[in-house]
Write an enzyme that holds these catalytic residues in place. Structure first.
Site, short mmCIF file in Angstrom:
data_model
loop_
_atom_site.label_atom_id
_atom_site.label_comp_id
_atom_site.label_asym_id
_atom_site.label_seq_id
_atom_site.Cartn_x
_atom_site.Cartn_y
_atom_site.Cartn_z
N LYS A 112 -11.63 -7.15 2.09
CA LYS A 112 -10.82 -8.16 2.93
C LYS A 112 -11.23 -8.17 4.38
O LYS A 112 -11.08 -9.16 5.10
CB LYS A 112 -9.28 -7.57 2.75
CG LYS A 112 -8.98 -6.47 3.46
CD LYS A 112 -7.51 -5.93 3.20
CE LYS A 112 -7.20 -4.73 3.70
NZ LYS A 112 -5.98 -4.08 3.10
N ARG B 98 5.50 0.60 4.31
CA ARG B 98 5.12 -0.73 4.25
C ARG B 98 5.62 -1.13 2.97
O ARG B 98 6.60 -1.18 2.58
CB ARG B 98 3.48 -1.02 4.36
CG ARG B 98 3.11 -2.22 4.82
CD ARG B 98 1.71 -2.46 4.99
NE ARG B 98 0.99 -2.35 3.79
CZ ARG B 98 -0.43 -2.51 3.77
NH1 ARG B 98 -1.36 -2.46 4.80
NH2 ARG B 98 -1.11 -2.06 2.54
C1 LIG Z 1 -6.31 -2.69 2.82
C2 LIG Z 1 -5.96 -2.05 1.68
C3 LIG Z 1 -6.89 -0.88 1.18
C4 LIG Z 1 -8.05 -0.51 1.56
O1 LIG Z 1 -7.87 0.22 3.10
P1 LIG Z 1 -8.83 0.90 3.96
O2 LIG Z 1 -8.20 1.77 4.61
O3 LIG Z 1 -9.93 -0.25 4.28
O4 LIG Z 1 -9.77 1.77 2.64
C5 LIG Z 1 -6.27 -0.15 0.17
N1 LIG Z 1 -4.96 -0.66 -0.40
C6 LIG Z 1 -4.12 -1.38 0.04
C7 LIG Z 1 -3.00 -1.93 -0.74
C8 LIG Z 1 -4.78 -2.32 1.20
O5 LIG Z 1 -3.88 -3.27 1.51
#
Ligand SMILES: *Cc1c(COP(=O)(O)O)cnc(C)c1O
Length: 363
Positions: free
Chosen positions: A36, A131
């Site tokens: 992302k 969250r």
């Molecule tokens: C963005 C996201 C991740 C990845 O997080 P990183 O810190 O980039 O490894 C994993 N799980 C969810 C639900 C996310 O939104």
């Protein structure tokens, strides 16, 4: 290529993915690679898949559509909990989504029945980061209802820590998640094959002896893209931190005072900038700004260059003590943190340039 642009070293991303996947694999943890921060860049997804991730995770449907349109063949996980208004698109487009609302699950179930799909879900549990997630005390009842929804297959439980509240994941969180999964399996007679406890903040936990062996899935973005765990943002051993570099062009280069001379007001973004008086300095103006990047998240590759600040379209740097010598029309390059990478990826003004596309095959 016109400046500014972002180079994306795909061989470094593949290598980082391989390093993280090998670490996780040695603890029986499967890795979903998260693209992302690159807005679902297909080359990045391919590099992650070559590095051994078993699927791709994304938070936005637009990015998943982009990846699919580019021919990426893998299973796709929607990380941001789906909107009630978008359930049809979700069941048609993604293989698995993370969820925390029963009303949304019911709608997903209806949409899946309507279009003849089965939709896999991981239910998210709130363990303190505040969250997304179901409070643990509501989980059993939630599960009982969710497990009866036609065309919905509950694949497991997950939790997300660190991203919002900065809660540092520990063995306690992982054991709690594993314990909840066990309770659900015993009380409701369900099988939960995926226990998804980790993101890049959990890398240090993986080797911990007190950590539950039931955790078998991780969703990893930053550690693969930028080579850092996200608690202390320390470089992760055996990974590259410079797979992404931002390059901008010097538009103006002049000796000017280090301090503005007259009485001052707010800057263009409502801040009141502070200055240190270093006498006259060599100032360079670059063609990238706050519209394209988080200025505070940039680190000049030339360690003698100092970023003084930015406005929407300019970055202002002090090159008085630069290691290199620069002229108007030449470029300066910067490392990016996660926030800067996300913004640069999103900015249509920053061109994206994948490099090292011809890679030796990895076994
Ligand atoms: C963005 C996201 C991740 C990845 O997080 P990183 O810190 O980039 O490894 C994993 N799980 C969810 C639900 C996310 O939104």
């Amino acid at each position: 290529m016109a400046y500014p642009y972002l180079t994306i070293d795909l061989s470094k991303i593949q290598h980082n993915a391989r390093t993280i996947v090998n670490l996780c694999r040695s603890h029986d943890i499967e890795v979903t690679g998260v693209t992302k921060a690159t807005c679902g860049n297909p080359d990045v997804a391919m590099a992650m898949l070559r590095g051994g991730v078993s699927s791709i995770g994304e938070s936005r449907m637009e990015n998943i559509h982009r990846l699919k349109a580019a021919g990426i063949q893998t299973s796709f996980m929607l990380l941001r909990v789906p909107p009630l208004s978008g359930v049809e698109e979700v069941v048609k487009t993604v293989d698995l989504s993370l969820n925390s609302e029963l009303s949304v699950l019911r709608a997903l179930s209806q949409a899946a029945q309507g279009s003849g799909h089965k939709h896999d879900v991981i239910l998210m549990v709130e363990l303190g980061d505040l969250r997304e997630g179901i409070p643990p005390e509501d989980l059993l009842e939630f599960m009982r209802e969710a497990s009866e929804l036609p065309n919905i297959r509950i694949k497991g439980l997950g939790t997300n820590l660190a991203c919002f509240g900065g809660v540092v994941p520990n063995e306690g969180h992982m054991n709690r998640l594993a314990g909840l999964a066990k309770e659900v399996e015993e009380k409701l007679g369900l099988q939960l094959p995926l226990i998804s406890g980790l993101n890049s903040s959990g890398l240090e936990l993986i080797g911990s002896k007190e950590m539950s062996g039931k955790i078998n899935h991780a969703r990893i973005g930053e550690a693969i893209l930028l080579g850092r765990e996200t608690i202390h943002r320390r470089p992760w051993p055996g990974t590259y931190q410079d797979a992404f570099l931002l390059h901008a062009e010097i538009l103006e280069l002049k000796k000017k005072p280090s301090m503005p001379i007259v009485e001052r007001g707010e800057d263009a973004f409502g801040g009141l900038p502070t200055f240190k008086d270093d006498g006259d300095i060599e100032r360079a103006l670059l063609n990238v700004g706050r519209e394209d990047v988080t200025v505070e998240g940039l680190t000049p590759l030339d360690s003698g260059v100092t970023i003084l600040g930015g406005s929407s379209g300019y970055l202002v740097v002090d090159v008085s003590r630069a290691k290199g010598s620069y002229r108007v029309g030449e470029e300066l390059s910067f490392l990016l943190n996660y926030s800067a990478l996300l913004r640069a990826s999103t900015s249509e003004y920053v061109k994206k340039r994948p490099v090292n596309e011809m890679l030796p095959k990895e076994s």
